[in-house]
Structures are given as structure tokens and as C-alpha cells.
Write a protein that holds these residues in place. Structure first.
Motif, PDB file in Angstrom:
ATOM      1  N   ARG A  41       0.856  -1.328   0.340  1.00  0.00           N
ATOM      2  CA  ARG A  41       0.076  -0.060   0.286  1.00  0.00           C
ATOM      3  C   ARG A  41       1.006   1.412  -0.048  1.00  0.00           C
ATOM      4  O   ARG A  41       1.662   1.166   0.940  1.00  0.00           O
ATOM      5  CB  ARG A  41      -0.893   0.056   1.247  1.00  0.00           C
ATOM      6  CG  ARG A  41      -1.782   1.405   1.075  1.00  0.00           C
ATOM      7  CD  ARG A  41      -2.996   1.014   1.853  1.00  0.00           C
ATOM      8  NE  ARG A  41      -3.621   2.517   2.197  1.00  0.00           N
ATOM      9  CZ  ARG A  41      -4.641   2.834   2.809  1.00  0.00           C
ATOM     10  NH1 ARG A  41      -4.698   2.065   4.037  1.00  0.00           N
ATOM     11  NH2 ARG A  41      -5.137   3.638   2.476  1.00  0.00           N
ATOM     12  N   PRO A  55       0.541   0.125  11.602  1.00  0.00           N
ATOM     13  CA  PRO A  55       0.435  -1.172  10.657  1.00  0.00           C
ATOM     14  C   PRO A  55      -0.782  -1.413   8.740  1.00  0.00           C
ATOM     15  O   PRO A  55       0.031  -1.215   8.431  1.00  0.00           O
ATOM     16  CB  PRO A  55      -0.255  -2.336  11.539  1.00  0.00           C
ATOM     17  CG  PRO A  55      -0.013  -1.851  12.736  1.00  0.00           C
ATOM     18  CD  PRO A  55       0.067  -0.284  12.552  1.00  0.00           C
ATOM     19  N   ILE A  56      -1.214   0.072   9.477  1.00  0.00           N
ATOM     20  CA  ILE A  56      -2.186   0.447   8.006  1.00  0.00           C
ATOM     21  C   ILE A  56      -1.223   0.796   7.428  1.00  0.00           C
ATOM     22  O   ILE A  56      -1.192   0.756   6.308  1.00  0.00           O
ATOM     23  CB  ILE A  56      -3.811   1.101   8.635  1.00  0.00           C
ATOM     24  CG1 ILE A  56      -4.280   0.060   9.263  1.00  0.00           C
ATOM     25  CG2 ILE A  56      -4.493   1.587   7.363  1.00  0.00           C
ATOM     26  CD1 ILE A  56      -5.704   1.161   9.741  1.00  0.00           C
ATOM     27  N   ALA A  59       0.892  -0.858   5.281  1.00  0.00           N
ATOM     28  CA  ALA A  59       0.062  -2.040   4.748  1.00  0.00           C
ATOM     29  C   ALA A  59       1.082  -3.392   3.748  1.00  0.00           C
ATOM     30  O   ALA A  59       1.090  -2.779   2.755  1.00  0.00           O
ATOM     31  CB  ALA A  59      -1.024  -2.534   4.719  1.00  0.00           C
ATOM     32  N   GLU A  60       1.434  -4.552   3.821  1.00  0.00           N
ATOM     33  CA  GLU A  60       1.668  -5.316   2.929  1.00  0.00           C
ATOM     34  C   GLU A  60       0.733  -6.574   2.916  1.00  0.00           C
ATOM     35  O   GLU A  60       1.144  -7.649   4.428  1.00  0.00           O
ATOM     36  CB  GLU A  60       3.031  -5.367   2.883  1.00  0.00           C
ATOM     37  CG  GLU A  60       4.092  -6.212   1.771  1.00  0.00           C
ATOM     38  CD  GLU A  60       5.993  -6.185   2.395  1.00  0.00           C
ATOM     39  OE1 GLU A  60       6.288  -7.534   1.818  1.00  0.00           O
ATOM     40  OE2 GLU A  60       6.350  -5.560   2.944  1.00  0.00           O
ATOM     41  N   VAL A  61       0.969  -7.868   1.465  1.00  0.00           N
ATOM     42  CA  VAL A  61       0.103  -8.822   1.482  1.00  0.00           C
ATOM     43  C   VAL A  61       0.759  -9.763   0.891  1.00  0.00           C
ATOM     44  O   VAL A  61       0.824  -9.127  -0.858  1.00  0.00           O
ATOM     45  CB  VAL A  61      -1.136  -8.232   1.438  1.00  0.00           C
ATOM     46  CG1 VAL A  61      -1.993  -9.684   0.858  1.00  0.00           C
ATOM     47  CG2 VAL A  61      -2.156  -7.794   2.307  1.00  0.00           C
ATOM     48  N   GLU A  71      -5.664  -9.944   7.305  1.00  0.00           N
ATOM     49  CA  GLU A  71      -4.963  -8.469   8.188  1.00  0.00           C
ATOM     50  C   GLU A  71      -3.813  -9.086   7.301  1.00  0.00           C
ATOM     51  O   GLU A  71      -2.888  -9.256   6.414  1.00  0.00           O
ATOM     52  CB  GLU A  71      -4.243  -9.379   9.245  1.00  0.00           C
ATOM     53  CG  GLU A  71      -5.752  -9.331  10.094  1.00  0.00           C
ATOM     54  CD  GLU A  71      -6.468  -7.845  10.313  1.00  0.00           C
ATOM     55  OE1 GLU A  71      -5.697  -6.689  10.414  1.00  0.00           O
ATOM     56  OE2 GLU A  71      -7.518  -7.947  11.287  1.00  0.00           O
ATOM     57  N   PRO A  72      -3.080  -7.690   7.046  1.00  0.00           N
ATOM     58  CA  PRO A  72      -1.793  -7.655   6.401  1.00  0.00           C
ATOM     59  C   PRO A  72      -0.722  -7.589   7.299  1.00  0.00           C
ATOM     60  O   PRO A  72      -1.179  -7.539   8.102  1.00  0.00           O
ATOM     61  CB  PRO A  72      -1.902  -5.801   5.823  1.00  0.00           C
ATOM     62  CG  PRO A  72      -2.041  -4.946   7.185  1.00  0.00           C
ATOM     63  CD  PRO A  72      -3.411  -6.200   8.046  1.00  0.00           C
ATOM     64  N   GLY A  74       3.357  -5.941   8.412  1.00  0.00           N
ATOM     65  CA  GLY A  74       4.114  -4.252   8.738  1.00  0.00           C
ATOM     66  C   GLY A  74       5.121  -3.944   9.012  1.00  0.00           C
ATOM     67  O   GLY A  74       4.534  -4.434  10.492  1.00  0.00           O
ATOM     68  N   HIS A 353      -8.649   1.353   5.400  1.00  0.00           N
ATOM     69  CA  HIS A 353      -7.948  -0.046   5.005  1.00  0.00           C
ATOM     70  C   HIS A 353      -8.562  -0.477   4.744  1.00  0.00           C
ATOM     71  O   HIS A 353      -7.959  -2.604   3.647  1.00  0.00           O
ATOM     72  CB  HIS A 353      -7.081   0.135   6.234  1.00  0.00           C
ATOM     73  CG  HIS A 353      -6.486  -1.890   6.804  1.00  0.00           C
ATOM     74  ND1 HIS A 353      -5.201  -2.421   6.132  1.00  0.00           N
ATOM     75  CD2 HIS A 353      -7.063  -2.343   7.507  1.00  0.00           C
ATOM     76  CE1 HIS A 353      -5.636  -2.957   6.448  1.00  0.00           C
ATOM     77  NE2 HIS A 353      -6.092  -3.321   7.430  1.00  0.00           N
ATOM     78  N   MET A 357      -7.621  -3.923   2.038  1.00  0.00           N
ATOM     79  CA  MET A 357      -7.870  -5.148   1.528  1.00  0.00           C
ATOM     80  C   MET A 357      -9.174  -5.942   1.035  1.00  0.00           C
ATOM     81  O   MET A 357      -8.554  -7.112   0.348  1.00  0.00           O
ATOM     82  CB  MET A 357      -7.752  -5.489   3.546  1.00  0.00           C
ATOM     83  CG  MET A 357      -7.209  -5.229   4.513  1.00  0.00           C
ATOM     84  SD  MET A 357      -5.267  -5.843   3.848  1.00  0.00           S
ATOM     85  CE  MET A 357      -6.124  -7.641   4.159  1.00  0.00           C
TER      86      MET A 357
END
Length: 459
Positions: A41, A55-56, A59-61, A71-72, A74, A353, A357
């Protein structure tokens, strides 16, 4: 703001470094099991003014077969100076400083003149009470609005000169809307101060009430209510146990299938780095059996990923409903209402966020459809780049073929992730904004009625 700009630049550099690293990995993909897109993100430019949860913002997925994005990941903690100044961004300055100044400018607007006797003298003339009340309100509102505008322009100047922003990322509509939310908060605080000043008769009492009200609205009440949002709902524990049960059931199914096949005694090497089968003297029939195992395993993984994901999403939705009602209750504080609205405008709220997601889950569906269209989800191309019925006898030949650039996957048609932030705030920020407007109207009515019913003869 300067420190927030430095912190934003740090996040942008981190984001760009991750993008560069991921782009360098793409050419070295030979089989589809290696293909695990990572979605990042991009830092929100307006997070300089109104930050969201850490964390928002980072974010990394990873998109894979084994799980739905709920949930991401980070682990970025911001600029070193930011830990000293905590989360004191521009919005916090407005909430604390300008809100306090609104009370200090209005606490004796009416009670001060009551004490001096000038209010009774003015009301004995032909000046309508509505004009007198409106004049005091407009005078303070214009003064603070001008101060707020000057401060906001200075902040924008710092952002444009320090922050690493491209011209395309400057959404002036959002900057303007954010300023309007600040102005709305200032108006509410002015009316609150005028209300107190109109209801009491002594300036010292009004000042004490205003200070207590400021502490209550800005600090005590929002913190007390939001502490409820950190309480873990009972169903979370049930969801956690259900997820553990499903994962154990999934692993047992795959293990049972693997144990029932003699194939895996024949496989000498499975390169876990490239996910390519490297077996000496492995017959084509054994490769076919392994292909059947991969097809079975991936189907099980997809099935259980959906089932586990539904359990996790249900728990996530429950937490979001809990947060929604908590935020509505906290929004009775104008300070928290401004914070929630500004985060929504800046794109850093919990609801922004959740939109991101949801976009990652849609991309996962498109990615799985892509793998299926390439016959890479349940076939041999999942685990090997060797042609069908190919038999090797030397590991050196295998390694040489594995390094052949012509055998790399062509990923030009890989689906691209797209995320477009909402043009309008989601339901929760709209509800919070509605509460703030209702507070504005109520305070205006209360202060107006209180001043209209004031009897100068009563002293």
C-alpha cells in the motif's frame, strides 16, 4: 509538520525500495509455485496531516493459495524523531491548541459583560439579541478561521517544500475538505464556549467549566470510550480455535495422501528455493504421480483457505462492528469526531484500510483465475519447468537447464493490482460527521435559547 514530512519521505523510500526489490525478483521465476505477488500500500500523502494506525500505513500482503488476505503484514515504525513527538500531527495541534484557544476567547463573552453590567445596558437599547449573539459568534469565528487558514497555508508550504510528493498525488479537493473539517471543529468549540458563558454568571466559574469541558471532550472521554475497542470480543477466541482446528485438519489430509503414495521415497531432491523438482533417475511415471499429488494438495489448500478465510473474516467483521459503535459513541466528543473525519479524508482510517484489504481479496481471485488459465494451478508447471516425459540422469544438467533464461515464465499478462480510494467517505465517517453536525446544531440552539431567556433585571 516538518518532522512528519521527514517521516513520510522515509516511508516513501521504504515503499520504493520494496517495489524495486520485487521487480528484480520477477525475471527469476520458472514455475508457478514461485509466483507469489506481494501487494504494497502506497503511503498516503495526507497522512502527514492526519496519521492512522501504523500497521495500516505500511500494509503489505502476499497473495498465495494458503490464505485469504484478512490482516496485513508490516513492521515499519517511522522516523526516529517521530518516536519523540509521538503522534502529534497537524490534526492533533488543531484539536488541542485551536480548540483550547476557542474556549479562552469565548468563556467570558457573555458572563464577563454580566459581571460588569454592560450586557444589561446593551439589552436595554434597541439592539436585537439575535444580532448581539451572532456578532459575538462571528467575531470569534472569523478571527480563529483566519488564524486557522494562515496556519494551514504554512503547513501546506512546508509539505510542498519538504515532502517527497509528485504533482499527481496532490489532491487539492481533499486538502480543501480537510480544512473544512478543521473549521467545523473550531465552530463547534466556539459554540460550546458561548454556551457555557451564557449559562453561568461569573467569569471564573465559566473559565473553570470550560477547562473541565475541554479536558473531558479532548482527552478523557475519547480515551475512556476507545479503550473499549481494545477489548477482545468472546467470539474471537472461538474463531481462533476454529482456525487452528481447520489448519490441523487440512495438514492431516495432505499428510495422509502423501503417506499413501510410494512416490516420495523415489524423489531424491526437491529444491525449496526454486520449487522445481530436481530428481536423479526419476522416471516420467513418478513425475506424473507427483503431478497428481500437487493437484490434490492445491485443491485442498484452496478449499481450506476459503473456509479459514471465512472464519477470520467473520471475526474481523465482528471487530469492525464493535469499532463502529465505539467510534459513534466517541464521536460525541468533537475532538474525536474531527480525528475520525480527518483520517477518513486522508485515507488513513480503519475503514480505508478495510477497503484496501477488500481490493487485495478481489485481486487474489483474479490471480487464481490467471493460474488456472495457464494450467499452472493443478498441473506440472506448478512444480517443474521440465517438458512432459523428460528423464534426466545428471544433476549438473538439471541445474544448467534451471538457469536457462529461455525457460523463465512470461508474466506480461499477469493481472495488475488496482486500488482506487473512495471518492466519498465510508459509512462510519459519514455517521461521525453527522454526529458532529448534530452537536453543532444542538449547541447553537442551546446557546441561543439560553441567551434569549437571559433577564438583565435578575443581575
Amino acid at each position: 509538520t516538518y518532522v512528519a514530512c521527514l517521516e513520510f519521505n522515509q516511508r516513501v523510500k521504504s515503499y520504493q525500495a520494496k517495489l524495486h526489490a520485487l521487480s528484480q525478483q520477477e525475471p527469476d521465476i520458472y514455475v508457478y509455485s514461485q509466483l507469489r505477488p506481494r501487494l504494497l500500500r502506497q503511503p498516503e500523502p495526507l497522512s502527514i496531516l492526519s496519521r492512522g494506525p501504523d500497521p495500516i500505513e505500511n500494509a503489505e500482503v502476499e497473495i498465495n493459495l494458503y490464505s485469504l488476505p484478512v490482516e496485513p503484514a508490516g513492521n515499519y515504525h517511522g522516523h526516529s524523531y517521530q518516536s519523540i513527538l509521538s503522534r502529534f500531527d497537524a490534526t492533533e495541534v488543531i484539536i488541542f491548541v485551536i480548540g483550547l484557544l476557542a474556549f479562552l476567547l469565548t468563556f467570558d463573552a457573555f458572563c464577563g459583560e454580566k459581571e460588569r453590567g454592560t450586557l444589561a445596558l446593551i439589552l436595554s437599547g434597541a439592539v436585537p439579541r439575535a444580532i448581539l449573539f451572532g456578532g459575538k459568534f462571528v467575531a470569534v469565528a472569523l478571527g480563529l478561521a483566519l488564524l486557522l487558514l494562515i496556519l494551514y497555508l504554512e503547513v501546506l508550504g512546508v509539505i510542498l517544500s519538504v515532502a517527497d510528493l509528485s504533482s499527481s498525488s496532490l489532491d487539492w479537493g481533499r486538502y480543501t475538505f480537510l480544512f473544512m473539517t478543521y473549521l467545523l471543529y473550531v465552530v463547534v468549540m466556539i459554540l460550546a464556549g458561548l454556551t457555557v458563558s451564557g449559562l453561568v454568571r461569573r467569569s471564573s466559574t465559566s473559565l473553570m467549566v470550560c477547562m473541565l469541558l475541554w479536558i473531558l471532550m479532548v482527552v478523557a472521554y475519547p480515551q475512556a470510550v476507545l479503550s473499549l475497542s481494545h477489548l477482545r470480543p468472546p467470539r474471537d477466541e472461538i474463531a481462533t480455535m476454529e482456525v487452528q482446528r481447520l489448519r490441523a485438519e487440512r495438514d492431516q489430509q495432505i499428510k495422509s495422501y502423501r503417506g499413501s503414495r510410494a512416490l516420495f521415497g523415489a524423489v531424491q531432491t526437491l529444491d525449496q528455493t526454486t520449487f522445481v523438482v530436481r530428481a536423479i533417475n526419476l522416471l516420467p511415471a513418478s513425475v506424473t504421480d507427483y503431478e497428481k499429488f500437487i493437484a490434490y494438495q492445491n485443491r485442498v489448500l484452496l478449499d481450506y483457505a476459503q473456509r479459514i478465510g471465512q472464519v477470520e473474516l467473520a471475526a474481523r467483521q465482528q471487530r469492525l462492528r464493535h469499532l463502529f459503535y465505539t467510534q459513534l459513541l466517541a464521536a460525541l466528543s468533537p475532538a474525536y469526531a474531527l480525528k475520525a473525519l480527518s483520517q477518513s479524508v486522508a485515507g488513513t482510517s480503519e475503514w480505508n484500510h478495510e477497503d484496501w484489504m477488500a481490493a487485495t481479496r478481489l485481486y487474489r481471485e483474479a490471480f487464481l483465475n490467471y493460474l488456472n488459465s495457464k494450467k499452472g494451478l493443478f498441473g506440472r508447471r506448478w512444480f517443474t519447468d521440465d517438458p512432459p516425459h523428460w528423464e534426466f540422469s545428471m544433476q549438473a544438467d538439471l541445474m544448467k537447464l534451471g538457469q536457462d533464461p529461455s525457460r523463465r515464465l512470461t508474466l506480461s499478462d499477469l493481472p495488475r493490482f488496482q486500488y482506487r480510494p473512495r471518492s466519498l467517505p465510508s459509512a462510519a465517517p459519514v455517521a461521525v460527521g453527522s454526529i458532529l453536525l448534530i452537536l453543532l446544531g444542538l449547541l447553537f440552539i442551546i446557546s441561543g435559547i439560553g441567551f434569549a431567556r437571559y433577564d438583565p433585571r435578575a443581575g
